[in-house]
Design a protein around this motif. Structure first.
Motif, mmCIF file in Angstrom:
data_model
loop_
_atom_site.group_PDB
_atom_site.id
_atom_site.type_symbol
_atom_site.label_atom_id
_atom_site.label_comp_id
_atom_site.label_asym_id
_atom_site.label_seq_id
_atom_site.Cartn_x
_atom_site.Cartn_y
_atom_site.Cartn_z
ATOM 1 N N HIS A 1 36.369 39.683 27.760
ATOM 2 C CA HIS A 1 37.267 38.650 28.276
ATOM 3 C C HIS A 1 37.963 39.230 29.506
ATOM 4 N N VAL A 2 37.571 38.727 30.657
ATOM 5 C CA VAL A 2 38.119 39.185 31.930
ATOM 6 C C VAL A 2 39.168 38.175 32.375
ATOM 7 N N ASN A 3 40.421 38.601 32.381
ATOM 8 C CA ASN A 3 41.535 37.710 32.694
ATOM 9 C C ASN A 3 42.086 38.048 34.079
ATOM 10 N N ILE A 4 41.936 37.115 34.999
ATOM 11 C CA ILE A 4 42.405 37.300 36.368
ATOM 12 C C ILE A 4 43.743 36.584 36.491
ATOM 13 N N LEU A 5 44.806 37.341 36.756
ATOM 14 C CA LEU A 5 46.160 36.790 36.768
ATOM 15 C C LEU A 5 46.600 36.482 38.195
ATOM 16 N N TYR A 6 47.342 35.380 38.354
ATOM 17 C CA TYR A 6 47.818 34.983 39.671
ATOM 18 C C TYR A 6 49.086 34.150 39.523
ATOM 19 N N ASP A 7 49.778 33.948 40.628
ATOM 20 C CA ASP A 7 50.980 33.118 40.666
ATOM 21 C C ASP A 7 50.575 31.684 41.000
ATOM 22 N N LYS A 8 50.853 30.747 40.086
ATOM 23 C CA LYS A 8 50.449 29.349 40.289
ATOM 24 C C LYS A 8 51.024 28.740 41.563
ATOM 25 N N LEU A 9 52.173 29.220 42.000
ATOM 26 C CA LEU A 9 52.832 28.653 43.170
ATOM 27 C C LEU A 9 52.365 29.301 44.470
ATOM 28 N N ASN A 10 51.517 30.311 44.350
ATOM 29 C CA ASN A 10 51.037 31.036 45.522
ATOM 30 C C ASN A 10 49.590 30.631 45.796
ATOM 31 N N LYS A 11 49.407 29.728 46.780
ATOM 32 C CA LYS A 11 48.073 29.205 47.057
ATOM 33 C C LYS A 11 47.107 30.306 47.483
ATOM 34 N N GLU A 12 47.585 31.241 48.260
ATOM 35 C CA GLU A 12 46.736 32.338 48.741
ATOM 36 C C GLU A 12 46.247 33.185 47.565
ATOM 37 N N GLU A 13 47.136 33.417 46.604
ATOM 38 C CA GLU A 13 46.758 34.225 45.446
ATOM 39 C C GLU A 13 45.731 33.498 44.574
ATOM 40 N N LEU A 14 45.881 32.181 44.438
ATOM 41 C CA LEU A 14 44.898 31.395 43.685
ATOM 42 C C LEU A 14 43.531 31.465 44.359
ATOM 43 N N GLU A 15 43.499 31.361 45.669
ATOM 44 C CA GLU A 15 42.228 31.454 46.394
ATOM 45 C C GLU A 15 41.569 32.816 46.180
ATOM 46 N N LYS A 16 42.378 33.872 46.191
ATOM 47 C CA LYS A 16 41.855 35.220 45.929
ATOM 48 C C LYS A 16 41.288 35.305 44.510
ATOM 49 N N ALA A 17 42.013 34.710 43.562
ATOM 50 C CA ALA A 17 41.563 34.732 42.160
ATOM 51 C C ALA A 17 40.218 34.029 42.016
ATOM 52 N N GLU A 18 40.047 32.909 42.712
ATOM 53 C CA GLU A 18 38.784 32.168 42.631
ATOM 54 C C GLU A 18 37.629 32.960 43.239
ATOM 55 N N LYS A 19 37.904 33.687 44.333
ATOM 56 C CA LYS A 19 36.877 34.548 44.920
ATOM 57 C C LYS A 19 36.531 35.696 43.978
ATOM 58 N N ALA A 20 37.544 36.233 43.310
ATOM 59 C CA ALA A 20 37.313 37.322 42.352
ATOM 60 C C ALA A 20 36.449 36.839 41.189
ATOM 61 N N VAL A 21 36.680 35.606 40.733
ATOM 62 C CA VAL A 21 35.865 35.031 39.650
ATOM 63 C C VAL A 21 34.396 34.991 40.056
ATOM 64 N N ASP A 22 34.137 34.524 41.263
ATOM 65 C CA ASP A 22 32.749 34.469 41.748
ATOM 66 C C ASP A 22 32.098 35.850 41.683
ATOM 67 N N GLU A 23 32.841 36.877 42.100
ATOM 68 C CA GLU A 23 32.291 38.229 42.116
ATOM 69 C C GLU A 23 32.081 38.767 40.702
ATOM 70 N N VAL A 24 32.969 38.394 39.782
ATOM 71 C CA VAL A 24 32.822 38.829 38.387
ATOM 72 C C VAL A 24 31.558 38.233 37.775
ATOM 73 N N PHE A 25 31.308 36.946 38.035
ATOM 74 C CA PHE A 25 30.091 36.317 37.512
ATOM 75 C C PHE A 25 28.837 36.909 38.154
ATOM 76 N N GLU A 26 28.909 37.157 39.443
ATOM 77 C CA GLU A 26 27.780 37.799 40.117
ATOM 78 C C GLU A 26 27.479 39.154 39.491
ATOM 79 N N LEU A 27 28.531 39.886 39.199
ATOM 80 C CA LEU A 27 28.389 41.204 38.578
ATOM 81 C C LEU A 27 27.670 41.100 37.238
#
Length: 456
Positions: free
Chosen positions: A377-403
């Protein structure tokens, strides 16, 4: 729409509720990230197979999309309506089961709470092993829809291994019965196993025949505390190639230990790089012998070993493991919880690469889960009010699945595909696989009315 709703109400009376409160309450599930959803036209509360037959017949005649729902505890949007004009079908009132002790089987309605079935069968000396973390409130129907797993599935297998047969309603309200209360059955294609894990996209399940096994008479837990992630992976491999098969072999990394110790203190050292929780079960003599062997393996790889002192201590350790998810809410307001799977031989390397992804995007990633079967269970944490951080989290998810896919793994081990992983399913199955899934869906549901928008 009013005419369609009237037709349902005329047939089912008060079992159809179209109050705005109910419609809003049943318009989402436990998925943590923002997902598309719509408000259903009503919520149906069937109490029998006959009710389900009526619902499916009317919905197929009137082109009403149907969204089956257990406890709404799913994490990929599986029970969330996404097509306007949908009817949510809640199974909370179909919660009866009957156990055939002589044939070690259970006949179960989809709304039965998993833990209630488990508690009952254990009280009569039997055992239903699948134990998702949500077992206290998730339903058997939901477990079947997602092919739910859990810690004990390392030794005993996932939900699919315990479903012997199903009663379900498919296109036009046709009744389909698959399987029987027997262990061996190779008559034709295995439709039962096809339906388990199909996330309600092929039809509406109204009953299940479940296999039960003898309850193990004794169990014991030990904890291995590590200061080196690489040695954790080596320990898992060494245990599973030693001739010992634990009931459960669970992992917590440093971030998860620190989070849960603040939320649910269980005496786990916060400076440890990682922890293995290992449960052994069976006859007392063999369990105690295996406990010594496993302890020696852990010590040989530099771990400190702490056996559970008593059942209360054991319960505390396992409660800590199961409370990691809620504990993470104290760190960040947003969480993307993924359940990727790796072949065990790559686990140490994969964990290091996941930590590299965290550093790349300056995010906190918390890893824990069923390391014995490679399901993290890979949990990527971010601040809901921080749009930039959410975008980073979504990119990290893509890389985790690729991995995961680069290591010949899977995008999901137990949460399912639902809404949130459709893109990644295409990565895993490619065009030919997706084409076959669509053909199967078309055979069961040519109008695309069973949980539309999910999986494919």
């Amino acid at each position: 729409m009013e005419r369609k709703l009237k037709k349902l109400k005329d047939a089912l009376g008060s079992k159809i509720n179209d109050s705005i409160v109910e419609r809003k309450l049943y318009s989402y599930d436990a998925t943590a990230i923002p997902i598309e959803h719509t408000t259903p036209i009503a919520v149906a509360f069937p109490t029998s197979s006959e009710d389900i037959e009526t619902i499916v017949k009317i919905c197929y005649e009137e082109d009403i999309p149907m969204v089956p729902r257990g406890a709404g505890s799913g994490l990929t949007g599986g029970a969330t309506p996404v097509v306007d004009g949908s009817l949510v079908i809640s199974f909370e009132k179909m919660n009866k089961f009957h156990v055939d002790i002589d044939n070690t089987t259970a006949y179960v309605e989809p709304g039965v709470i998993t833990s209630e079935l488990q508690d009952y069968v254990e009280s009569i000396g039997l055992f239903y092993p699948p134990d998702p973390s949500s077992f206290k409130y998730s339903t058997i129907g939901g477990n079947i829809a997602e092919n739910a797993g859990g810690p004990r599935c390392l030794k005993y297998g996932v939900t699919r291994e315990y479903v012997l047969g199903l009663e379900m309603y498919i296109k036009e309200g046709k009744l389909l019965k698959t399987g029987n209360p027997i262990i061996k059955d190779v008559a034709g294609y295995d439709l039962t196993r096809l339906v388990v894990g199909s996330e309600g996209t092929l039809g509406i399940v109204s009953k299940a025949i479940l296999k039960l096994i003898p309850k193990p008479p004794y169990k014991s837990t030990i904890m291995g505390i590590f200061n080196n992630i690489e040695n954790i992976g080596k320990s898992v491999t060494k245990i599973l190639t030693s001739g010992i098969l634990p009931c459960a072999l669970e992992f917590m990394d440093k971030n998860s230990i620190q989070a849960v110790q603040k939320f649910y203190p269980a005496g786990i050292p916060e400076d440890a790089e990682g922890v293995l929780l290992i449960e052994l079960d069976g006859q007392k003599e063999s369990v105690e012998k295996e406990k010594i062997e496993v302890s020696n393996i852990l010590k040989s790889l530099g771990a400190d070993v702490i056996p559970a002192e008593n059942p209360q201590h054991e319960q505390k350790l396992w409660s800590a493991r199961k409370n990691i998810g809620p504990a993470l809410a104290n760190i960040k307001s947003g969480k993307i919880n993924e359940d990727i799977v790796f072949p065990r031989i790559y686990l140490s390397e994969a964990l290091q690469k996941i930590n590299e992804i965290a550093k790349k995007y300056n995010l906190t990633i918390v890893n824990f889960g069923h390391i014995g079967d490679g399901n993290l269970h890979v949990n990527i944490l971010y601040d809901k009010l921080n749009k930039e951080e959410l975008e980073k989290a979504e990119k990290a998810v893509d890389e985790v699945f690729e991995l995961a896919l680069n290591y010949q793994g899977s995008i999901t081990g137990e949460h399912g595909v639902g809404l949130t992983k459709k893109k990644f399913l295409e990565w895993q199955l490619k065009d030919v696989g997706i084409e076959l899934l669509k053909a199967i869906k078309q055979s069961f549901d040519p109008k695309n009315l069973f949980n539309p928008g999910k999986v494919i």
